[in-house]
Design a protein around this motif. Sequence first.
Motif, PDB file in Angstrom:
ATOM      1  N   HIS A   1      61.996  55.769  74.738  1.00 34.81           N
ATOM      2  CA  HIS A   1      63.293  55.289  74.262  1.00 34.81           C
ATOM      3  C   HIS A   1      63.952  54.433  75.324  1.00 34.81           C
ATOM      4  CE1 HIS A   1      63.843  58.826  71.195  1.00 34.81           C
ATOM      5  NE2 HIS A   1      63.108  57.840  70.713  1.00 34.81           N
ATOM      6  N   GLN A   2      64.444  53.257  74.904  1.00 35.91           N
ATOM      7  CA  GLN A   2      65.315  52.477  75.768  1.00 35.91           C
ATOM      8  C   GLN A   2      66.711  52.616  75.195  1.00 35.91           C
ATOM      9  OE1 GLN A   2      63.810  51.095  78.389  1.00 35.91           O
ATOM     10  NE2 GLN A   2      65.742  50.543  79.362  1.00 35.91           N
ATOM     11  N   CYS A   3      67.596  53.249  75.972  1.00 32.52           N
ATOM     12  CA  CYS A   3      68.927  53.579  75.457  1.00 32.52           C
ATOM     13  C   CYS A   3      70.003  52.629  75.965  1.00 32.52           C
ATOM     14  CB  CYS A   3      69.290  55.009  75.873  1.00 32.52           C
ATOM     15  SG  CYS A   3      68.104  56.249  75.283  1.00 32.52           S
ATOM     16  N   SER A   4      69.764  51.987  77.098  1.00 34.40           N
ATOM     17  CA  SER A   4      70.805  51.160  77.709  1.00 34.40           C
ATOM     18  C   SER A   4      70.980  49.835  76.974  1.00 34.40           C
ATOM     19  CB  SER A   4      70.447  50.883  79.180  1.00 34.40           C
ATOM     20  OG  SER A   4      69.168  50.284  79.264  1.00 34.40           O
ATOM     21  N   ARG A   5      69.878  49.324  76.383  1.00 33.39           N
ATOM     22  CA  ARG A   5      69.921  47.993  75.756  1.00 33.39           C
ATOM     23  C   ARG A   5      68.665  47.827  74.906  1.00 33.39           C
ATOM     24  NH1 ARG A   5      67.550  47.809  80.548  1.00 33.39           N
ATOM     25  NH2 ARG A   5      65.713  46.453  80.847  1.00 33.39           N
ATOM     26  N   PRO A   6      68.636  46.808  74.032  1.00 33.84           N
ATOM     27  CA  PRO A   6      67.360  46.449  73.389  1.00 33.84           C
ATOM     28  C   PRO A   6      66.357  46.008  74.456  1.00 33.84           C
ATOM     29  CG  PRO A   6      69.202  45.462  72.208  1.00 33.84           C
ATOM     30  CD  PRO A   6      69.775  46.028  73.481  1.00 33.84           C
ATOM     31  N   ARG A   7      65.097  46.104  74.103  1.00 32.98           N
ATOM     32  CA  ARG A   7      64.054  45.780  75.093  1.00 32.98           C
ATOM     33  C   ARG A   7      62.906  45.032  74.418  1.00 32.98           C
ATOM     34  NH1 ARG A   7      61.482  49.814  79.667  1.00 32.98           N
ATOM     35  NH2 ARG A   7      59.671  48.505  80.241  1.00 32.98           N
ATOM     36  N   ASP A   8      62.487  43.956  75.062  1.00 35.86           N
ATOM     37  CA  ASP A   8      61.343  43.180  74.565  1.00 35.86           C
ATOM     38  C   ASP A   8      60.075  43.758  75.184  1.00 35.86           C
ATOM     39  OD1 ASP A   8      59.675  41.339  73.490  1.00 35.86           O
ATOM     40  OD2 ASP A   8      60.351  39.635  74.692  1.00 35.86           O
ATOM     41  N   TRP A   9      59.431  44.623  74.422  1.00 35.15           N
ATOM     42  CA  TRP A   9      58.237  45.280  74.946  1.00 35.15           C
ATOM     43  C   TRP A   9      57.095  44.258  75.110  1.00 35.15           C
ATOM     44  CZ3 TRP A   9      59.302  50.059  76.487  1.00 35.15           C
ATOM     45  CH2 TRP A   9      60.295  50.786  75.832  1.00 35.15           C
ATOM     46  N   GLN A  10      56.508  44.181  76.298  1.00 29.67           N
ATOM     47  CA  GLN A  10      55.389  43.281  76.552  1.00 29.67           C
ATOM     48  C   GLN A  10      54.092  43.909  76.039  1.00 29.67           C
ATOM     49  OE1 GLN A  10      56.016  40.166  77.852  1.00 29.67           O
ATOM     50  NE2 GLN A  10      58.124  40.905  77.559  1.00 29.67           N
ATOM     51  N   GLN A  11      53.142  43.023  75.719  1.00 27.60           N
ATOM     52  CA  GLN A  11      51.874  43.522  75.176  1.00 27.60           C
ATOM     53  C   GLN A  11      51.162  44.421  76.169  1.00 27.60           C
ATOM     54  OE1 GLN A  11      50.860  42.977  71.969  1.00 27.60           O
ATOM     55  NE2 GLN A  11      49.347  44.554  72.462  1.00 27.60           N
ATOM     56  N   SER A  12      51.264  44.091  77.450  1.00 29.95           N
ATOM     57  CA  SER A  12      50.608  44.921  78.457  1.00 29.95           C
ATOM     58  C   SER A  12      51.236  46.322  78.485  1.00 29.95           C
ATOM     59  CB  SER A  12      50.727  44.265  79.840  1.00 29.95           C
ATOM     60  OG  SER A  12      52.088  44.043  80.172  1.00 29.95           O
TER      61      SER A  12
ATOM     62  N   GLU B   1      56.956  62.660  82.391  1.00 31.41           N
ATOM     63  CA  GLU B   1      57.570  62.327  83.687  1.00 31.41           C
ATOM     64  C   GLU B   1      56.983  61.027  84.246  1.00 31.41           C
ATOM     65  OE1 GLU B   1      59.949  63.490  85.521  1.00 31.41           O
ATOM     66  OE2 GLU B   1      60.510  65.204  84.281  1.00 31.41           O
ATOM     67  N   GLU B   2      55.646  60.946  84.271  1.00 33.51           N
ATOM     68  CA  GLU B   2      54.982  59.787  84.893  1.00 33.51           C
ATOM     69  C   GLU B   2      55.187  58.511  84.081  1.00 33.51           C
ATOM     70  OE1 GLU B   2      53.736  59.829  87.820  1.00 33.51           O
ATOM     71  OE2 GLU B   2      53.924  61.980  88.117  1.00 33.51           O
ATOM     72  N   VAL B   3      55.084  58.610  82.763  1.00 28.60           N
ATOM     73  CA  VAL B   3      55.221  57.412  81.928  1.00 28.60           C
ATOM     74  C   VAL B   3      56.638  56.855  82.010  1.00 28.60           C
ATOM     75  CG1 VAL B   3      55.148  56.537  79.556  1.00 28.60           C
ATOM     76  CG2 VAL B   3      53.348  58.062  80.386  1.00 28.60           C
ATOM     77  N   ARG B   4      57.634  57.706  82.028  1.00 29.48           N
ATOM     78  CA  ARG B   4      59.010  57.214  82.125  1.00 29.48           C
ATOM     79  C   ARG B   4      59.218  56.439  83.420  1.00 29.48           C
ATOM     80  NH1 ARG B   4      63.649  58.179  84.294  1.00 29.48           N
ATOM     81  NH2 ARG B   4      62.927  60.031  85.410  1.00 29.48           N
ATOM     82  N   LYS B   5      58.633  56.916  84.516  1.00 29.16           N
ATOM     83  CA  LYS B   5      58.778  56.213  85.796  1.00 29.16           C
ATOM     84  C   LYS B   5      58.068  54.853  85.760  1.00 29.16           C
ATOM     85  CE  LYS B   5      58.969  60.533  88.442  1.00 29.16           C
ATOM     86  NZ  LYS B   5      58.228  61.380  89.412  1.00 29.16           N
ATOM     87  N   VAL B   6      56.849  54.822  85.203  1.00 29.67           N
ATOM     88  CA  VAL B   6      56.073  53.578  85.191  1.00 29.67           C
ATOM     89  C   VAL B   6      56.749  52.519  84.331  1.00 29.67           C
ATOM     90  CG1 VAL B   6      53.894  52.550  84.442  1.00 29.67           C
ATOM     91  CG2 VAL B   6      53.889  54.711  85.704  1.00 29.67           C
ATOM     92  N   LEU B   7      57.215  52.897  83.150  1.00 26.32           N
ATOM     93  CA  LEU B   7      57.815  51.924  82.227  1.00 26.32           C
ATOM     94  C   LEU B   7      59.294  51.690  82.489  1.00 26.32           C
ATOM     95  CD1 LEU B   7      56.199  52.833  78.782  1.00 26.32           C
ATOM     96  CD2 LEU B   7      55.539  51.035  80.379  1.00 26.32           C
ATOM     97  N   SER B   8      59.877  52.464  83.398  1.00 27.97           N
ATOM     98  CA  SER B   8      61.323  52.375  83.647  1.00 27.97           C
ATOM     99  C   SER B   8      62.100  52.523  82.346  1.00 27.97           C
ATOM    100  CB  SER B   8      61.683  51.042  84.324  1.00 27.97           C
ATOM    101  OG  SER B   8      61.015  50.930  85.562  1.00 27.97           O
ATOM    102  N   ALA B   9      61.660  53.467  81.529  1.00 32.79           N
ATOM    103  CA  ALA B   9      62.320  53.731  80.255  1.00 32.79           C
ATOM    104  C   ALA B   9      63.395  54.793  80.465  1.00 32.79           C
ATOM    105  CB  ALA B   9      61.301  54.203  79.221  1.00 32.79           C
ATOM    106  N   ASP B  10      64.328  54.884  79.527  1.00 26.29           N
ATOM    107  CA  ASP B  10      65.410  55.857  79.650  1.00 26.29           C
ATOM    108  C   ASP B  10      64.978  57.246  79.206  1.00 26.29           C
ATOM    109  OD1 ASP B  10      67.159  53.869  80.577  1.00 26.29           O
ATOM    110  OD2 ASP B  10      67.645  53.265  78.525  1.00 26.29           O
ATOM    111  N   ARG B  11      64.021  57.304  78.282  1.00 19.93           N
ATOM    112  CA  ARG B  11      63.548  58.606  77.823  1.00 19.93           C
ATOM    113  C   ARG B  11      62.100  58.472  77.361  1.00 19.93           C
ATOM    114  NH1 ARG B  11      66.693  59.379  73.720  1.00 19.93           N
ATOM    115  NH2 ARG B  11      68.307  60.702  74.690  1.00 19.93           N
ATOM    116  N   VAL B  12      61.303  59.474  77.686  1.00 17.43           N
ATOM    117  CA  VAL B  12      59.950  59.591  77.140  1.00 17.43           C
ATOM    118  C   VAL B  12      59.789  61.025  76.669  1.00 17.43           C
ATOM    119  CG1 VAL B  12      57.475  59.535  77.599  1.00 17.43           C
ATOM    120  CG2 VAL B  12      58.956  57.761  78.545  1.00 17.43           C
TER     121      VAL B  12
END
Length: 857
Positions: free
Chosen positions: A643-654, A539-550
């Motif tokens: 998981h990013q489902c809406s589009r490809p995502r350029d994951w930052q090193q941070s 729950e918390e990680v999905r909110k922080v990363l604004s990801a579609d699924r964790v």
Amino acid sequence: MSQSFSQNQAGRNRQQNLWQQKWNLKTKAIIWALSISVLPVVAIGTATYYYGVDVITKKIPQVKQESGKSSTETEVALERQLSLLLTGMGVTAVLAGAIATFVVNRTITRIKNAAETTNTIKNKLRPNSEFTQVFIATKDELVMLERNISLFTELLSVLEQEKAAETDYSQLLMKITRWVRESFNEEDVLKTTSEEIRRALSLDRVSIFCFNSDSNGTFITESAAPGFPKILGVTVSDPGFEAGYREKYQNGTVHAIDNIHQSDLTDGDIELLEQFAVKSSLVAPILKDKQLFGLLIAHQCSRLRFWQQSEIDLFAQIAMQVGFALDYANVLEQVDTKANKAQIFIEITRSIRQSLNEEDVLKTTVEEVRKALSTDRVLVYSFNANWSGTVIAESVVPGYPKVLRSEIEDPCFGKGYVQKYQSGRVQATNNIYQAGLTDCHINLLESFAVQANLVAPIIKDKQLFGLLIAHQCSRPRDWEQPEIDFFAQIATQVGFGLDHARLLQRIEAEGVQSQLLADIIRSIRQSLNEEDVLKTTVEEVRKVLSADRVLVYSFNANWSGTVIAESVVLTYPKILRSEIQDPSFDQGYVQDYQSGRVLAINNIYEIGLSDSEISLLESFAVKANLVAPIIKDKQLFGLLIAHQCSRPRDWQQSEIDFFAQIAIQVGFALDHARLLQRINAESMRSQLLTDITRSIRQSLKEEDILKTTVEEVRKALSIDRVLVYSFYANWFGIIIAESVVPGYPKVLRSKIHDPCFTQSYVEKYQSGQVVAIKNIYKAGLADCHISLLESFAVKANLVAPIIKDEQLFGLLIGHQCSAPRDWQQPEIDLFAQIAMQVGFTLDHARLLQAYQAAETN
């Protein structure tokens, strides 16, 4: 003084030329000795002879009368006597002359030796100098000796005066050296030198000639007495040095000319010197940094001057000290320049470091460097991937074109310059038309009105980020080495500043993420079981990363697995409890994930995944994902997946680092939850052991002890059946206590005859071994064992020995009848401890009964 002495000696030389044709001392002495010794004898003999002749003439007639002899005989006799007298006189004169000659020769030889010795001494005292070239031309050794003694007398006086003068010169050299050393720049050094030397040596002019090229030069300093022409500022295009004379000056040669008209100077040199009224000159080299800097020149204009060796030596030493002073002044100037540059460098560096982002860093740099170098333009050129680039920062004086945001593409750059700039090369071009640049370079620079430039690389993150460039537009410029070094250092600091700005931004981002990480970790740690830990995490990680699924994916033994926790936005499919099997996972990923690998996929279609993997991800609507391993008990427990489902995502090193840290914390939290559960279970079992032991100890006879044991243990461990099996002497036995849940057969009082027992188990149980069988069908038991256990409906069992009086009394046995059971180590330990306590209690009950019987008796 020395000059007057030399002039007197010259006069003597002219007078003594008259003696050239005269006899030497020996001849004259012999003549005089012969004259002194022979002439008196000859004179006396002659006088005696004539006197005798006169007497004889007068006495002959008388003798004739008295003796009667003939006059002729008498005359002959007398003449014979006179001849003998005359002969004796001659012999006496010859002997006297010989003796005189011998004595004179002995005497004159010593005088001659003395004269030659004085000549030798004279030549050794002052060889090859005007003073000692006073030659006694006469052959008269006595006169030579006299003259030499007179010369020595005057020479001693001159030497005493010269010694006093040398002392004065030493003091003078010390004073001039001190004055020169107290001058802090070249101009003061040269001015002080010329003034003090002219006064000290009573010269008409002292000047310093500085070389411009191989032979050309200018008189840069002058001190002249009134009434003589000035030579300051005169440039001599051809001093007329003969071949090799410059090298002689380089080696320290001093050139002294007493009379310019009697020297080896050329007509051109003499004409130049006459132009400035020079009659005598003295020239000594000035060496600066071990190279010929110029000449220290003394001119005597009022009269001829015969330079003394002490004056020449003093002049050479002063020239040497001038060279040392110039070196010292140069060092001081360099120190001051470096100090100023260092201060400017510190200020620019401080300004750069105070800039908190790249734009401010670059803007500050170009402004401050342009002011520091007084150049027309300073810019920063940033490279693209193909080594073209853009001017991203600029500071330019009014009147010249602005090139900010200009895109520049140089097809030659990648081939010719990239590697050089990456290795730190700094390029200084004094004149773009004389640097051998290509036409395209020159055209490009002309479009920016550039005539000279300075280029240094900017290294960011150990890569060539761009170039720091200074442009001189008004004219060509001879870049000095300190400017080049300063520029290179600034470019280095710009790289550091960009790294610093990036680091600050990263720190700020990481600060936010660190706070989020701390909050998530706190939430995870507050979860007291695995389910809560995993649920909180996703729950918390999905909110922080604004990801579609964790989700959390847990592995089975064969590396297939199940999604055991999920947080997903509403528009995408839920996959909680989905079982996923990837046959290639074991071969391709297990080892990497066990070693901590984090996998970031920006686009599943551009990473080279297999078709099956892409199909699996597409079934979950995944376009990009982030995967980190969860390590529990030092083993790969599962995967934390975003998981990013809406589009490809350029994951930052941070983001990747943050995700990896969360996965690590999840593993710690699972360990923590398991540890809490274990601690709680052990605490409960410890309390349970205490309660069971207390209940057993309260029973005073064996039957009560065993009955209490089986009841309490069955309840505590939630086992379907617990019984006590007691051995006979032949290791057969009987079940003497039992507690069983309803629905399963009761086996109390059952006798069991197991012929395999004696062979396989007695010795192990006697040594305290506990046997835990999770599944009777997978434990490798004999068929007779399985048949016996099946008759009791047993699927798993737990067996611990009961030791009474240090002998194997029987077995405490737990049966799981409903299903196989994975006995946990704490359960096994508790079961063994209870069996041990049963043995102690049986011993205690026996002792108590014996004690009571003894009291009764």
